[in-house]
Design an enzyme around this catalytic site. Structure first.
Site, PDB file in Angstrom:
ATOM      1  N   LYS A  77       0.853  -1.198   0.000  1.00  0.00           N
ATOM      2  CA  LYS A  77       0.000   0.000   0.000  1.00  0.00           C
ATOM      3  C   LYS A  77       0.883   1.241   0.000  1.00  0.00           C
ATOM      4  CE  LYS A  77      -3.907   1.977   2.609  1.00  0.00           C
ATOM      5  NZ  LYS A  77      -4.742   1.795   3.821  1.00  0.00           N
ATOM      6  N   SER A 152      -9.605   2.103   3.076  1.00  0.00           N
ATOM      7  CA  SER A 152      -8.713   2.795   2.150  1.00  0.00           C
ATOM      8  C   SER A 152      -7.776   1.854   1.390  1.00  0.00           C
ATOM      9  CB  SER A 152      -7.875   3.815   2.916  1.00  0.00           C
ATOM     10  OG  SER A 152      -7.074   3.175   3.892  1.00  0.00           O
ATOM     11  N   SER A 176      -9.880  -0.252   7.346  1.00  0.00           N
ATOM     12  CA  SER A 176      -9.343  -0.078   5.991  1.00  0.00           C
ATOM     13  C   SER A 176      -8.670  -1.299   5.383  1.00  0.00           C
ATOM     14  CB  SER A 176      -8.360   1.094   5.960  1.00  0.00           C
ATOM     15  OG  SER A 176      -9.054   2.298   6.100  1.00  0.00           O
TER      16      SER A 176
END
Length: 487
Positions: A77, A152, A176
């Protein structure tokens, strides 16, 4: 290489037997990414040259049976800093930021000899639940490209679900990792707060953030967490307790396990198809020999307002470092110092980030601190006590991960309150610092439904045992999306 037909153990066996080399595996992974990611748009930056060089080193040194993850590609990420590789947090303000050091989790992956193939999309600074807040692109759901992948960590979730990778690292501040894992039909784990180092993770909510693995199966997830967990001298919030082998007790035997199902998590607001899938999961656990009973977490209903006050307050503090002076985006044609600050932030941050900075700054201001931040911190304590009371009598908590399956791109992005309520079932876990896992528990109209398992602090072993037993009894994790087609 078809990642839908492999897991981390089979890749390790193939590398060990020299059926293929780490270089061949890495090169083929990039071919798959280039073919599939046109529809999914999960990657922000590819790391092809460095990844192939790292794979070559692994081949030259050789792989032993103990090197369970050596030579295997992984995605990261883009709010986890990677030395020499652009790290943007999906924000314009960090558009050209190349870190000069690696996050601790990256050092641990390098020690495990995994191959970082690139950085994955997210909501800007991890603020959002749909990956529509990225400054660069909107990632699509692996099962239906008109739907959001969640957020996210939407980039990592969609990359794993679409078969581009077997494993990725995400971060979880209020759900997330688990929410996008649920929307994409994969396994996502938010570890106990302090189990994994936050050093080198671009800060959002410092008392809530935690790095965790996203994989196609429970065993793969356990392998990844074993590799990244542990104490770190750079992060004083990390625990010094020993990291066990999380795969050691994955035998499918959960007889006698006591599981609580919070009535508040099955209440109004949870879609009928999701509720039905969770009821079926409860029956599966009962057949496996577990005792499943209704419990109550009365203060969990306050989780969303408490979270958005605390997380936004911490974000407003953490994001003040982006001032247009030291690093990151700087506005052009500025006239004075105030102009540098105001215009760099106005032009560099997206709307959702600005919204949370303003909410947090307001909550911390002298006239409102007692009414908002202090009260939220007090209610957080009550939420923690709720969980403690349940765990006195139960080994695990079982609940839906989300109230519905993935919603359409553009459907909720202009309604912040509705978007915030999507995290209602995941937020309490972060507020209490507990480990949580989402794993596939069914499908509705071709979209995955996620089930959430919650354990006491440092109870990941129990959580993995229960998740593995369910996975082996149901096989939902073997279902795969038809990229670009109807599922």
């Amino acid at each position: 290489m078809d990642y839908f037909k492999n897991d981390l153990s089979s890749l390790h066996a193939g590398l060990l037997n020299k059926d293929f080399s780490a270089q061949e595996l890495t090169a083929e992974t990039f071919e798959q990414i280039k073919a599939r990611d046109q529809k999914i748009e999960s990657f922000l930056t590819l790391n092809e040259q460095q990844a192939l060089a790292a794979a070559k080193k692994v081949d030259e040194k050789g792989i032993t049976d103990a090197d369970k993850l050596a030579g295997i590609p992984v995605g990261i990420k883009d709010n986890i800093v990677t030395k020499g590789l652009k790290t943007t947090a999906a924000s314009k303000i960090l558009g050209n930021f190349k870190p000069i050091y690696d996050a601790t989790v990256m050092e641990k992956l390098h020690a495990a000899k995994m191959i970082n193939v690139g950085k994955l999309n997210l909501d800007e600074f991890a603020m959002g639940g749909s990956t529509e807040n990225s400054a660069y692109k909107i990632t699509k759901n692996a099962w239906n490209q008109t739907k959001v992948p969640g957020g996210s960590s939407g980039g990592p979730a969609a990359a794993v679900a679409s078969g581009q990778l077997l494993a990725a690292l995400g971060t979880d501040t209020g759900g997330s990792i688990r929410q996008p894992a649920a929307f994409n039909g994969i396994v996502g784990v938010k570890p106990t707060y302090g189990r994994v180092s936050r050093y080198g993770v671009i800060a959002f909510g410092s008392s809530l953030d935690q790095v965790g693995p996203m994989t196609r199966s429970v065993k793969d997830n356990a392998l990844m967490l074993s590799a990244i967990a542990g104490h770190d001298k750079h992060d004083f919030t990390t625990s010094e307790r020993e990291v066990p082998d999380f795969t050691a007790k994955l035998d499918g035997d959960i007889k006698g396990m006591r599981i609580g199902v919070p009535k508040e998590f099955m209440d109004q607001g949870v879609a009928d198809d999701v509720r039905e899938a969770i009821k079926n999961a409860i029956k599966t656990y009962e057949k496996l020999g577990a005792t499943v009973e209704e419990v109550s977490l009365p203060y969990s209903k306050y989780g969303v307002p408490v979270y958005y006050i605390i997380a936004s307050s911490e974000a407003s503090s953490n994001l003040q470092r982006y001032d247009g002076i030291r690093y990151g985006f700087r506005a052009d044609d500025v006239k004075n110092l105030e102009d540098v600050y105001v215009r760099s932030r106005s032009e560099g941050f997206g709307d959702e980030v600005k919204r949370r900075i303003m909410l947090g700054t307001f909550s911390l201001s002298a006239g409102t601190y007692d009414a908002y931040f202090k009260k939220a911190a007090q209610v957080r304590t009550l939420i923690c006590q709720d969980f403690s009371n349940v765990f006195e009598n139960y080994d695990l908590i079982l609940a839906p991960t989300t109230t519905s399956t993935a919603f359409g791109i553009g459907e909720e992005i202009n309604d912040p309150v509705t978007m915030y309520m999507n995290d209602i079932l995941t937020i309490p876990v972060n507020l209490a610092g507990l480990p949580g896992m989402s794993l596939p528990a069914g499908f509705s109209n071709g979209l995955p439904i996620g089930m959430q398992l919650i354990a006491p602090q440092f109870g990941e072993e129990t959580m993995y045992r229960a998740g593995y037993a369910f996975e082996q009894a149901t096989d939902f994790y073997k279902e795969v999306p038809t990229i670009g087609g109807e599922n």
